[in-house]
Design a protein around this motif. Structure first.
Motif, PDB file in Angstrom:
ATOM      1  N   GLY A  42      -5.506   5.268  -0.851  1.00  0.00           N
ATOM      2  CA  GLY A  42      -5.054   4.137  -0.029  1.00  0.00           C
ATOM      3  C   GLY A  42      -3.538   4.122   0.088  1.00  0.00           C
ATOM      4  N   SER A  43      -2.876   4.405  -1.032  1.00  0.00           N
ATOM      5  CA  SER A  43      -1.410   4.456  -1.038  1.00  0.00           C
ATOM      6  C   SER A  43      -0.901   5.563  -0.110  1.00  0.00           C
ATOM      7  CB  SER A  43      -0.929   4.684  -2.476  1.00  0.00           C
ATOM      8  OG  SER A  43       0.391   5.115  -2.494  1.00  0.00           O
ATOM      9  N   GLN A  44      -1.575   6.708  -0.118  1.00  0.00           N
ATOM     10  CA  GLN A  44      -1.131   7.835   0.714  1.00  0.00           C
ATOM     11  C   GLN A  44      -1.371   7.545   2.200  1.00  0.00           C
ATOM     12  OE1 GLN A  44       0.702   9.755  -0.777  1.00  0.00           O
ATOM     13  NE2 GLN A  44       0.043   9.232  -2.859  1.00  0.00           N
ATOM     14  N   ALA A  46      -1.412   4.581   3.594  1.00  0.00           N
ATOM     15  CA  ALA A  46      -0.396   3.587   3.984  1.00  0.00           C
ATOM     16  C   ALA A  46       0.978   4.237   4.134  1.00  0.00           C
ATOM     17  CB  ALA A  46      -0.353   2.459   2.960  1.00  0.00           C
ATOM     18  N   THR A  47       1.274   5.218   3.274  1.00  0.00           N
ATOM     19  CA  THR A  47       2.562   5.933   3.374  1.00  0.00           C
ATOM     20  C   THR A  47       2.643   6.697   4.699  1.00  0.00           C
ATOM     21  OG1 THR A  47       2.699   6.190   0.976  1.00  0.00           O
ATOM     22  CG2 THR A  47       4.031   7.687   2.276  1.00  0.00           C
ATOM     23  N   LEU A  50       3.232   4.270   7.530  1.00  0.00           N
ATOM     24  CA  LEU A  50       4.614   3.771   7.573  1.00  0.00           C
ATOM     25  C   LEU A  50       5.583   4.865   8.042  1.00  0.00           C
ATOM     26  CD1 LEU A  50       6.447   1.340   6.974  1.00  0.00           C
ATOM     27  CD2 LEU A  50       6.554   2.074   4.595  1.00  0.00           C
ATOM     28  N   ARG A 139      -8.472  -0.009   0.073  1.00  0.00           N
ATOM     29  CA  ARG A 139      -8.001  -1.082  -0.826  1.00  0.00           C
ATOM     30  C   ARG A 139      -9.172  -1.956  -1.270  1.00  0.00           C
ATOM     31  NH1 ARG A 139      -2.849  -1.402   1.475  1.00  0.00           N
ATOM     32  NH2 ARG A 139      -3.614  -2.539   3.282  1.00  0.00           N
TER      33      ARG A 139
ATOM     34  N   PHE B 246       6.922  -1.898  -0.293  1.00  0.00           N
ATOM     35  CA  PHE B 246       5.706  -1.234  -0.781  1.00  0.00           C
ATOM     36  C   PHE B 246       4.690  -2.164  -1.444  1.00  0.00           C
ATOM     37  CE2 PHE B 246       8.609   2.684  -1.320  1.00  0.00           C
ATOM     38  CZ  PHE B 246       8.350   3.086  -0.015  1.00  0.00           C
ATOM     39  N   GLY B 250       0.555  -1.954  -0.867  1.00  0.00           N
ATOM     40  CA  GLY B 250      -0.177  -1.187  -1.884  1.00  0.00           C
ATOM     41  C   GLY B 250       0.248   0.264  -1.985  1.00  0.00           C
ATOM     42  N   ILE B 251       1.501   0.555  -1.613  1.00  0.00           N
ATOM     43  CA  ILE B 251       1.988   1.940  -1.709  1.00  0.00           C
ATOM     44  C   ILE B 251       2.595   2.169  -3.095  1.00  0.00           C
ATOM     45  CG2 ILE B 251       3.711   3.589  -0.856  1.00  0.00           C
ATOM     46  CD1 ILE B 251       3.351   2.412   1.933  1.00  0.00           C
ATOM     47  N   ALA B 252       2.101   3.225  -3.778  1.00  0.00           N
ATOM     48  CA  ALA B 252       2.676   3.609  -5.073  1.00  0.00           C
ATOM     49  C   ALA B 252       3.657   4.749  -4.822  1.00  0.00           C
ATOM     50  CB  ALA B 252       1.571   4.059  -6.008  1.00  0.00           C
TER      51      ALA B 252
END
Lengths: 143, 410
Positions: A42-44, A46-47, A50, A139, B246, B250-252
């Motif tokens: 999920g983080s990747q 969203a990255t 963005l 998420r 972030f 929810g971006i780590a």
């Protein structure tokens, strides 16, 4: 018998016993790893979202956006691969298929984002929306 | 006037040189996961590094001798060796992370994979360590490191809810999804990043190199007590930028590119270019500092000629150590190990090695044979003892927390 000999025999017995027992996969441990993989993916996603948006608004240069999305693709792939290597407990067979499918979707979509970034196509609204939706889904799936 | 300019230059280079790859990555990671709830650790770390940097700077100015030299003489070869091993391993690990950081910064500009860039970075660092003047390394890279102020400007431009950021400063505002063990793990990592041992060794060895005397103590204190806290403000700005951009999505943070992304969002291309220049300067500067610190520590302990002001031919051993450390660092990175992972390990092991580094400094700073009338006063001693307790707790907690949280993952 000397204590050292006893110790060696006990150690050997324990070792052989351990070899002979196949541990049942732990459902709680699998849940934890699945949640971590979903959260990472999920983080990747969203990255990547963005990075594409920033590049589209000319807030980054192309090399920066491409490196970011390529690294996100690599990390999402690693999250999916790591979980796929873990033996699924019987009680989680159905859940596992759903989770692994979601992770594969993440890898594919971030891969698509990387291809768009390399081509300098940052304004594909359908892709941005799909990334948004998948990030939300990942998420929600990660407890 | 010249004195004021010296103070200003010292303060500016102290600010620009304060942040390294460990601060960049750890602050961004913490901001993205915990918001501003761990900012208090940065404040505690900054006060700690000021306390011990001032002591070691004073030792250099009064005794004209370097820390390891005095530690071995004052505490004996056994304690000196323990101090040497602990500090040097962490410094070497940090050196590897910094060279990797330079390569990652260049990758963001060129999109060439960092593994292909590492050999060139290693050669460049090696040449600078061999040929460049000490003051050039310190001043040029320190001043370029000021580019990281872009994080503070970006935070202002991002327009966060300042009340929410301020309210998040309390540890009670830790995000509910994160466990207290993970919170403590990142607290220890952040503390290790802020109090990295090499900063103190580089600072005091630099004092010996530049032939500080008792007259320079005032300038040294200005550098420490103004420059380091302002450098700490940059660390907080990095965390706050990550918290603003972030945390809600929810971006780590796992890459250097992600660390700079909030600046792109806030300031656009120009701001991003400035901050990437800051990444380069901060990591290249810290690579030079850690490389030199490796040479300083070994040469000082074994007692052979060292320093940038000594001709390479006269300090051959020192320069061979620098070369060997650079080759080892490049070799480790070329195995394909992730520089960000090396950074995470280096800040954690930095926390573990803190007592070995700072206890001997406190002992030497209390010895009138070396410092005469400049021995520690009651305030310096009280702070030194309190910090020894804190760093011992952090060092003891580091490994169990690393195991329990799987390096902060769970």
């Amino acid at each position: 018998m000397r204590p050292a000999v006893v110790a060696v025999l006990v150690a050997l017995t324990l070792l052989l016993t351990a070899c002979g027992v196949v541990a049942e996969p732990d459902a709680a441990a699998w849940d934890e790893r699945a949640a971590r993989a979903l959260s990472d993916a999920g983080s990747q996603v969203a990255t990547a979202r963005l990075a594409l948006e920033s590049a589209d608004e000319e807030r980054t240069w192309s090399a920066y956006a491409t490196v970011l999305v390529a690294q996100a693709e690599e990390a999402a792939g690693k999250a999916a691969e790591d979980l796929s290597r873990v033996q699924v407990p019987t009680a989680r067979a159905d859940d596992a298929a759903d989770v692994l499918d979601l992770l594969d979707q993440a890898v594919d979509l971030v891969g698509e984002a990387r291809a768009h970034s390399v081509d300098g196509e940052y304004d594909d609204q359908a892709l941005l929306d799909a990334l948004d939706r998948l990030a939300d889904e990942l998420r929600r799936a990660a407890p | 006037m010249k004195r004021y300019l010296a103070v200003l230059l010292g303060v500016l280079t102290a600010i620009g040189g304060f942040v390294d790859i460990g601060d960049l990555v750890t602050n961004a990671q913490v901001g993205a996961r915990f918001g501003t709830s761990l900012v208090w650790v940065v404040l505690v770390g900054v006060v700690g590094i000021c306390v011990f940097a001032e002591m070691s700077g004073r030792i250099a100015a009064v005794s004209h001798r370097a820390t390891f030299d005095l530690v071995r003489e004052r505490l004996g070869p056994r304690m000196g060796f323990l101090n040497l091993v602990g500090s040097m391993l962490v410094t070497l690990l940090t050196f590897i992370a910094e060279i990797g950081g330079v390569a990652l910064a260049l990758q963001l500009v060129t999109s060439v994979h960092h593994l292909l860039v590492v050999p060139f970075v290693a050669v460049a660092v090696g040449i600078v360590l061999w040929r460049a003047r000490f003051s050039s390394i310190e001043n040029v890279l320190g001043l370029m490191g000021l580019a990281l102020i872009a994080f503070a400007v970006a935070l202002w431009q991002l327009g966060p809810d300042w009340g929410e950021l301020a309210a998040g400063l309390s540890p009670a505002e830790k995000p509910g999804a994160e466990s207290w063990a993970t919170y403590a793990f990142f607290g220890v990592a952040l503390f290790g990043a802020a109090m990295t041992p090499y900063e103190v060794f580089f600072f005091s060895s630099g004092g010996v190199e530049e032939r500080w005397t008792e007259k320079d103590i005032g300038v040294m204190r200005a550098n420490v007590f103004i420059g380091f806290p302002l450098g700490g403000v940059l660390s907080v700005a990095i965390a706050a930028c990550a918290a603003t951009v972030f945390l809600p999505t929810g971006i780590a943070v796992e890459t250097l590119g992600q660390v700079g992304l909030p600046v792109a969002v806030g300031l656009g291309k120009i701001g991003l270019a400035v901050v990437v220049l800051g990444f380069f300067a901060a990591t290249f500067g810290a690579a030079c500092e850690t490389g030199l610190s490796t040479g300083y520590s070994l040469a000082q302990y074994f007692g052979f000629p060292w320093g940038k002001y000594v001709r390479p031919r006269e300090a051959a051993g020192f320069h061979i150590i620098l070369l060997a450390a650079t080759v080892v660092a490049a070799g480790v990175l070329l195995t394909g190990v992730d520089p960000i992972m090396v950074t995470e390990i280096s800040v954690l092991f930095s926390a573990i090695a803190l007592p070995l580094t700072y206890f001997p400094i406190l002992v030497v700073a209390n010895d009138p044979d070396y410092l005469g009338e400049h021995v520690n006063g009651p305030v310096a001693n009280a702070l030194g003892v309190v910090y020894l307790v804190v760093i011992t707790v952090a060092a003891l907690a580091a490994i169990p927390l690393m195991i329990v949280t799987s390096m902060g993952q769970g």
